[in-house]
Design an enzyme around this catalytic site. Structure first.
Site, mmCIF file in Angstrom:
data_model
loop_
_atom_site.group_PDB
_atom_site.id
_atom_site.type_symbol
_atom_site.label_atom_id
_atom_site.label_comp_id
_atom_site.label_asym_id
_atom_site.label_seq_id
_atom_site.Cartn_x
_atom_site.Cartn_y
_atom_site.Cartn_z
ATOM 1 N N HIS A 265 15.175 -5.824 18.242
ATOM 2 C CA HIS A 265 16.617 -5.883 18.505
ATOM 3 C C HIS A 265 17.246 -4.508 18.640
ATOM 4 C CE1 HIS A 265 15.460 -9.404 15.946
ATOM 5 N NE2 HIS A 265 16.093 -10.080 16.885
ATOM 6 N N ASP B 270 -24.821 7.431 -3.091
ATOM 7 C CA ASP B 270 -26.046 6.691 -2.827
ATOM 8 C C ASP B 270 -27.007 7.486 -1.948
ATOM 9 O OD1 ASP B 270 -28.040 4.808 -2.153
ATOM 10 O OD2 ASP B 270 -26.655 3.171 -2.560
ATOM 11 N N HIS C 15 -30.519 5.598 -0.609
ATOM 12 C CA HIS C 15 -30.779 4.807 0.605
ATOM 13 C C HIS C 15 -31.186 5.665 1.802
ATOM 14 C CE1 HIS C 15 -26.830 6.202 1.928
ATOM 15 N NE2 HIS C 15 -26.992 5.605 3.084
ATOM 16 N N HIS D 63 -31.952 5.266 6.827
ATOM 17 C CA HIS D 63 -31.684 6.171 7.946
ATOM 18 C C HIS D 63 -32.929 6.812 8.542
ATOM 19 C CE1 HIS D 63 -27.432 5.747 7.263
ATOM 20 N NE2 HIS D 63 -27.483 6.271 6.052
ATOM 21 N N ASP E 212 -25.718 2.211 8.414
ATOM 22 C CA ASP E 212 -24.973 1.841 7.207
ATOM 23 C C ASP E 212 -24.179 0.560 7.410
ATOM 24 O OD1 ASP E 212 -25.712 3.936 5.483
ATOM 25 O OD2 ASP E 212 -24.224 5.278 6.343
HETATM 26 S S1 FES Z 1 15.816 -4.720 15.096
HETATM 27 FE FE1 FES Z 1 15.394 -6.776 14.636
HETATM 28 S S2 FES Z 1 13.402 -6.691 13.754
HETATM 29 FE FE2 FES Z 1 13.911 -4.661 14.123
HETATM 30 FE FE LIG Z 2 -25.926 5.975 4.774
#
Ligand code: FES
Ligand SMILES: [Fe+2]
Length: 462
Positions: A118, A220, A223, A228, A375
């Site tokens: 709005h 970790d 792992h 890897h 990962d």
């Molecule tokens: S102006 Fe109406 S939701 Fe932002």
């Molecule tokens: Fe990793």
């Protein structure tokens, strides 16, 4: 802990769960349900994400007045704006009229944020500056001052890394980082110039719980040679040369945990361990090291500057130093996260080295990085496989070297020997349970006053 009722989204109530039932620090185990339980997740949104300091952005991403960056805290959208006086403010990114987002862009520079529903228009300082047809349609008069954007309770920068907190009673950021800050300074202060992030962040979705990547990055190392191995061989990373004897990581590293659940593991002198080889990077570390020693003293210069780090700042910010990636795991529900990935560079790096380091970080841990993909598969599986009726009743273990950890004469926090271990994971879950059980920061403070008691054995150093 007595059951506490919380309002849910539908006008009903949910029961607050006792997280200490889910985490057993003494014996090192967690209930599998912490990765999928929607009740726990609701509790996390309130007690973890709306209570703790969360990483927002780096100051270098918003250098000029009007520069903005949009992000999330938990699932709340947040707008971070550089003010005319140079300070940084952050607001919920929601219009006060009907709740539309006021800023849909990831980042940019703006004099005002105008809602596209709005047309309410807000200044960069959050005040409601203009309302379409204000005098014609709000017949009884309208108080614009009552409808400013909702500011975060606290915004602070640590060495240029900007964090926000929704809880006005949370300790200042430096106190929240606590002993972890001493370590982070190894590269966030470094030679005095410090570090920054190269963005914009890459973004991807993983179908996993947010705690899995945090606990993976926090320590970790275990792992790496399994998960890897293929990627590291394909990239020709330095660590490929020690596969078959990863006990070397054990000999040259340590793990750290601190009061508020932050922690990391470091392999000394092994900075670009996972990167495709960049000889200039190693040479840079050696050139810089004496300057860092001058700024910060010998311990940080020798043990942590130029080391390989994998770490996490509680709750959902993780990083690698050496492979130079910086990540936030934004939760999108109990079983999904949005991964945001920046590259981390030191300001003093020559431009060409920065480019190489960013390139190496992206190839390893960028959205399409080889190690990132490795990962991701584990993280999704560890979440989804625990949803089953039978599996969800089980427990996971993080009981590697339970006796590990002690006070050290030269280093803050609790220090454990070797880069392979689960000390930092246990520290992460210790604080997770404390912060989840506490009703406010006073209770968090009380509950963590003697947080290091189990590890109070005196130290002789190493
Ligand atoms: S102006 Fe109406 S939701 Fe932002
Ligand atoms: Fe990793």
């Amino acid at each position: 802990m007595p059951a506490v009722l919380l309002p849910d989204h539908h006008g009903g109530t949910i029961v607050m769960l006792n997280p200490h039932d889910y985490v057993d620090i003494e014996n090192g185990s967690q209930a599998k349900s912490i990765f999928w339980d929607s009740g726990l997740y609701e509790q996390e949104l309130e007690r973890v994400f709306a209570r703790c300091w969360l990483f927002l952005t780096h100051e270098s991403a918003i250098p000029n007045a009007g520069d903005f960056f949009t992000t999330f805290m938990g699932q709340d959208a947040v707008l971070v704006v550089r003010q005319d006086d140079g300070s940084v403010k952050a607001f919920l990114n929601y219009c006060q009229h009907r709740g539309n987002k006021v800023c849909f862009a990831d980042s940019g520079n703006a004099k005002a944020f105008t809602c596209n529903y709005h047309g309410w228009s807000y200044g960069g300082d959050g005040r409601l500056a203009a309302v379409p047809l204000e005098h014609e349609v709000y017949l009884g008069g309208f108080d614009r001052t009552a409808h400013a954007l909702e500011p975060l309770a606290q915004v602070e920068s640590y060495r240029g890394f900007v964090f926000g907190c929704m809880d006005p009673d949370a300790p200042p950021l430096a106190e929240y980082l606590g002993e972890m800050g001493w370590y982070l300074d190894s590269f966030m202060v470094g030679d005095g110039q410090g570090a920054e992030l190269v963005g914009p962040p890459m973004k991807s979705i993983l179908r996993c719980n947010w705690k899995i990547p945090t606990e993976n990055f926090i320590g970790d190392g275990y792992h790496i040679p399994w998960t890897h191995v293929s990627s590291i061989m394909a990239l020709g990373s330095e660590i490929a040369t020690i596969f078959g004897d990863t006990t070397q990581l054990q000999k040259v590293g340590m793990q750290i945990t601190t009061r508020h659940g932050h922690g990391f593991a470091a392999a000394h002198g092994a900075g670009p361990l996972l990167m495709p080889s960049i000889p200039e990077y190693k040479a840079y570390f050696e050139t810089q090291r004496p300057k860092v020693a001058e700024m910060l003293g010998p311990v940080r210069a020798e043990k942590f500057y130029g080391a390989h780090w994998d770490g996490s700042i509680f709750p959902n910010c993780s990083f690698l130093y050496g492979t130079n990636t910086w990540k936030v795991w934004h939760p999108r529900g109990p079983n999904e996260i949005e991964v945001w990935t920046w590259s981390l560079v030191e300001k003093s790096m020559p431009a060409e080295l920065k480019r190489q380091v960013v390139d190496g970080a992206i190839r390893t841990f960028g959205t399409a990085g080889l190690l990132e993909s490795d990962d991701g598969e584990n993280m999704e599986s560890c979440t989804q496989s625990n949803v089953g009726w039978k599996a969800r009743r089980g427990r996971m273990v993080s009981n590697m070297a339970l006796s590990e950890g002690r006070r050290h004469p030269d280093m803050p926090g609790i220090v454990g020997d070797g880069a392979l271990g689960e000390l930092a994971q246990r520290g992460f879950y210790r604080f997770w349970a404390e912060v989840m059980a506490a009703r406010d920061w006073d209770e968090v403070r009380a509950g963590t006053q003697d947080w290091d008691a189990p590890w109070q054995r005196s130290a002789t150093g190493r």
